[in-house]
Design an enzyme around this catalytic site. Sequence first.
Site, mmCIF file in Angstrom:
data_model
loop_
_atom_site.group_PDB
_atom_site.id
_atom_site.type_symbol
_atom_site.label_atom_id
_atom_site.label_comp_id
_atom_site.label_asym_id
_atom_site.label_seq_id
_atom_site.Cartn_x
_atom_site.Cartn_y
_atom_site.Cartn_z
ATOM 1 N N LYS A 4 0.857 -1.192 0.000
ATOM 2 C CA LYS A 4 0.000 0.000 0.000
ATOM 3 C C LYS A 4 0.894 1.243 0.000
ATOM 4 O O LYS A 4 1.606 1.516 0.974
ATOM 5 C CB LYS A 4 -0.883 0.040 1.253
ATOM 6 C CG LYS A 4 -1.948 1.118 1.133
ATOM 7 C CD LYS A 4 -2.451 1.625 2.468
ATOM 8 C CE LYS A 4 -1.894 2.964 2.857
ATOM 9 N NZ LYS A 4 -2.110 4.065 1.924
ATOM 10 N N GLU A 9 10.450 1.176 10.025
ATOM 11 C CA GLU A 9 11.336 2.325 9.771
ATOM 12 C C GLU A 9 10.517 3.556 10.105
ATOM 13 O O GLU A 9 9.671 3.981 9.315
ATOM 14 C CB GLU A 9 11.772 2.352 8.300
ATOM 15 C CG GLU A 9 12.601 1.163 7.869
ATOM 16 C CD GLU A 9 14.038 1.225 8.350
ATOM 17 O OE1 GLU A 9 14.456 2.275 8.879
ATOM 18 O OE2 GLU A 9 14.739 0.211 8.222
ATOM 19 N N CYS A 30 13.311 11.213 6.988
ATOM 20 C CA CYS A 30 13.359 10.728 8.371
ATOM 21 C C CYS A 30 14.734 10.916 8.981
ATOM 22 O O CYS A 30 14.867 10.925 10.198
ATOM 23 C CB CYS A 30 12.954 9.266 8.401
ATOM 24 S SG CYS A 30 13.868 8.313 7.205
ATOM 25 N N GLU A 35 9.561 15.667 15.732
ATOM 26 C CA GLU A 35 10.091 15.665 14.365
ATOM 27 C C GLU A 35 9.447 16.843 13.623
ATOM 28 O O GLU A 35 8.223 16.925 13.549
ATOM 29 C CB GLU A 35 9.697 14.329 13.709
ATOM 30 C CG GLU A 35 10.373 14.051 12.414
ATOM 31 C CD GLU A 35 9.997 12.669 11.875
ATOM 32 O OE1 GLU A 35 8.879 12.199 12.119
ATOM 33 O OE2 GLU A 35 10.833 12.073 11.189
HETATM 34 P P1 NAP Z 1 2.280 8.031 8.081
HETATM 35 O O1 NAP Z 1 1.158 8.967 8.309
HETATM 36 O O2 NAP Z 1 2.629 7.092 9.153
HETATM 37 O O3 NAP Z 1 1.932 7.261 6.733
HETATM 38 C C1 NAP Z 1 2.778 6.288 6.210
HETATM 39 C C2 NAP Z 1 1.934 5.215 5.528
HETATM 40 O O4 NAP Z 1 1.108 4.606 6.507
HETATM 41 C C3 NAP Z 1 1.015 5.759 4.449
HETATM 42 O O5 NAP Z 1 0.942 4.817 3.410
HETATM 43 C C4 NAP Z 1 -0.303 5.846 5.187
HETATM 44 O O6 NAP Z 1 -1.423 5.748 4.329
HETATM 45 C C5 NAP Z 1 -0.224 4.614 6.044
HETATM 46 N N1 NAP Z 1 -1.130 4.618 7.182
HETATM 47 C C6 NAP Z 1 -1.569 5.668 7.908
HETATM 48 N N2 NAP Z 1 -2.408 5.239 8.899
HETATM 49 C C7 NAP Z 1 -2.509 3.887 8.768
HETATM 50 C C8 NAP Z 1 -3.213 2.869 9.466
HETATM 51 N N3 NAP Z 1 -4.004 3.140 10.501
HETATM 52 N N4 NAP Z 1 -3.066 1.602 9.050
HETATM 53 C C9 NAP Z 1 -2.291 1.296 7.996
HETATM 54 N N5 NAP Z 1 -1.599 2.216 7.298
HETATM 55 C C10 NAP Z 1 -1.680 3.504 7.681
HETATM 56 O O7 NAP Z 1 3.630 8.795 7.769
HETATM 57 P P2 NAP Z 1 3.887 9.889 6.668
HETATM 58 O O8 NAP Z 1 3.454 11.204 7.199
HETATM 59 O O9 NAP Z 1 3.349 9.475 5.362
HETATM 60 O O10 NAP Z 1 5.467 9.797 6.539
HETATM 61 C C11 NAP Z 1 6.299 10.544 7.313
HETATM 62 C C12 NAP Z 1 6.893 9.722 8.448
HETATM 63 O O11 NAP Z 1 7.610 8.623 7.918
HETATM 64 C C13 NAP Z 1 7.881 10.503 9.250
HETATM 65 O O12 NAP Z 1 7.715 10.257 10.621
HETATM 66 C C14 NAP Z 1 9.220 9.980 8.785
HETATM 67 O O13 NAP Z 1 10.257 10.141 9.695
HETATM 68 C C15 NAP Z 1 8.882 8.559 8.527
HETATM 69 N N6 NAP Z 1 9.862 7.946 7.605
HETATM 70 C C16 NAP Z 1 10.738 7.051 8.114
HETATM 71 C C17 NAP Z 1 11.700 6.494 7.302
HETATM 72 C C18 NAP Z 1 12.684 5.510 7.854
HETATM 73 O O14 NAP Z 1 13.326 4.841 7.076
HETATM 74 N N7 NAP Z 1 12.821 5.385 9.156
HETATM 75 C C19 NAP Z 1 11.749 6.823 5.947
HETATM 76 C C20 NAP Z 1 10.836 7.734 5.451
HETATM 77 C C21 NAP Z 1 9.882 8.280 6.307
HETATM 78 P P3 NAP Z 1 -2.173 7.070 3.810
HETATM 79 O O15 NAP Z 1 -1.192 7.821 3.030
HETATM 80 O O16 NAP Z 1 -3.284 6.519 2.999
HETATM 81 O O17 NAP Z 1 -2.637 7.803 5.035
#
Ligand code: NAP
Length: 487
Positions: A181, A257, A291, A388
């Site tokens: 997804k 991650e 991130c 963050e």
């Molecule tokens: P997010 O809100 O957690 O969303 C990430 C993914 O999770 C999206 O595909 C989102 O879908 C999905 N999602 C959200 N709620 C969900 C649920 N209840 N059940 C299943 N899936 C769900 O994060 P983001 O704002 O997109 O990304 C930013 C974050 O990612 C930051 O905290 C960043 O640090 C972290 N990140 C970490 C790394 C690493 O390698 N550690 C790399 C890149 C980013 P939808 O888009 O449909 O809501």
Amino acid sequence: MTIQIKDSSLLKTQAFIDGQWVDGDNGETFAVTDPATGEHLADIASVGAAETRRAIAAAERAMAEWKTLPAKSRSDVLEKWHQLIIENSEDLAIIMTAEQGKTLSESRGEVAYGASFVKWFAEEGKRVYGDIIPTPSDRRGVVVKQPVGVVAAITPWNFPNAMITRKAGPALAVGCAIVLKPAAETPLSALALVELANRAGLPTGLFSVLPGSDAPAIGGEMTANPTVKKVTFTGSTPVGKLLMKQCADSVKRTSMELGGNAPVIIFDDADLDIAVAGALTAKYRNSGQTCICANRLLVQEGIYDAFVEKFSAAVSEFRIGNGFAAETTHGPVITEKAAKEIHSKVENAVAEGATVVIGGQPGEQGACFYQPTVLTDVTDTMRVFREEIFGPVAPVFKFSTEADAVRMANDTEFGLAAYIYTESMGRSWRVSEAIDYGMVGVNETAISSEVIPFGGVKESGQGREGSKYGLDDYLETKYICFGALQR
Ligand code: NAP
């Protein structure tokens, strides 16, 4: 669709399930927009739990044969996928800039970075070794590594290509099937990638992509379905924790991650020019939305004023704008909501006494823009220290001693990446070992590539992606005991 690319057949608006391009069962769609212009780009099929279930069933069927193939045969398909990504890299970069906003040069860089994982794991998948253990009695223990099973992956919008290949590459290489997804903001990059994988000859059902606006429905099925043996997630810490809880019921393996709060620790003895250049890249890459972006610049008091002056002068040269414009150095942030959230953190800091050296306001270029910002007089009680930021805001904190720097660096629940600038060999070892992070850059912030183990500790997650260690997340260790050897 208004995106102009050479091969328009890469622009897909349906889900890819069991080798077919399909609409969602209920015919619903969701919109994708260009964050730089607000322009509507496409309406994408929105799938839910039922379609996810079908994709998982197809994955299980497809994996039955795929896992039995010689690693070389799987590698050949991945090599072909890699080649197609490279051949279509300009189109993939254009799609990415349109839906994500990053500059075209950053998108080109990400497509190359994403492709490197496919290539790396095509090679590394041939090197899944086991062990023979001389046991205490007349037996021999043999250890083999086997694919973990059907993998479910959920990825974020900030790296719409590489966060997918970093999971799909190793999973497919070792013999797993994958259902994925992508983030709702950036499904077009994911759909183009799976189209290329399909053209490369990946067997039907082995890799399905499930766009959808109801993430909990898709994630709920992925985490509850007993056929899924492994969930791999890149995204925010709160969602990661939720998925881990959901996976607990069927004891699925997970790789997480998650978020970061990276410190860049700059000591008095650092080379100022190298430190400023590194901090600029670490802070403002992808407009602060990675991130491993620097979240907190921790600068020792003797070099503090000189650092702030040089760093701010460089930031004043940035040009924010549409990622397609040649003069743009930094694109928008992903959504208007994200821009408002960034501003609320700046307002919190200013209300508590921070000084805005440069920026500090939403950008005038559109609803998703935020000015590159530098803050001083910041303290550890402010949100910019604790949370963050995920935007182009650099709070510059002052510290006195090495012990202070270590304490401040560790004063967070996160532990993904950290950076140290010093000319002292002893200090670089000491501090690298004393800070609780999965990755440490010494006099370097460009730390990531396909050959290194990427991942965090504490609430930044578990598991490692990339490198030879990146295979482990998709392998089970099986012990086979051979007895009666004298017969
Ligand atoms: P997010 O809100 O957690 O969303 C990430 C993914 O999770 C999206 O595909 C989102 O879908 C999905 N999602 C959200 N709620 C969900 C649920 N209840 N059940 C299943 N899936 C769900 O994060 P983001 O704002 O997109 O990304 C930013 C974050 O990612 C930051 O905290 C960043 O640090 C972290 N990140 C970490 C790394 C690493 O390698 N550690 C790399 C890149 C980013 P939808 O888009 O449909 O809501």
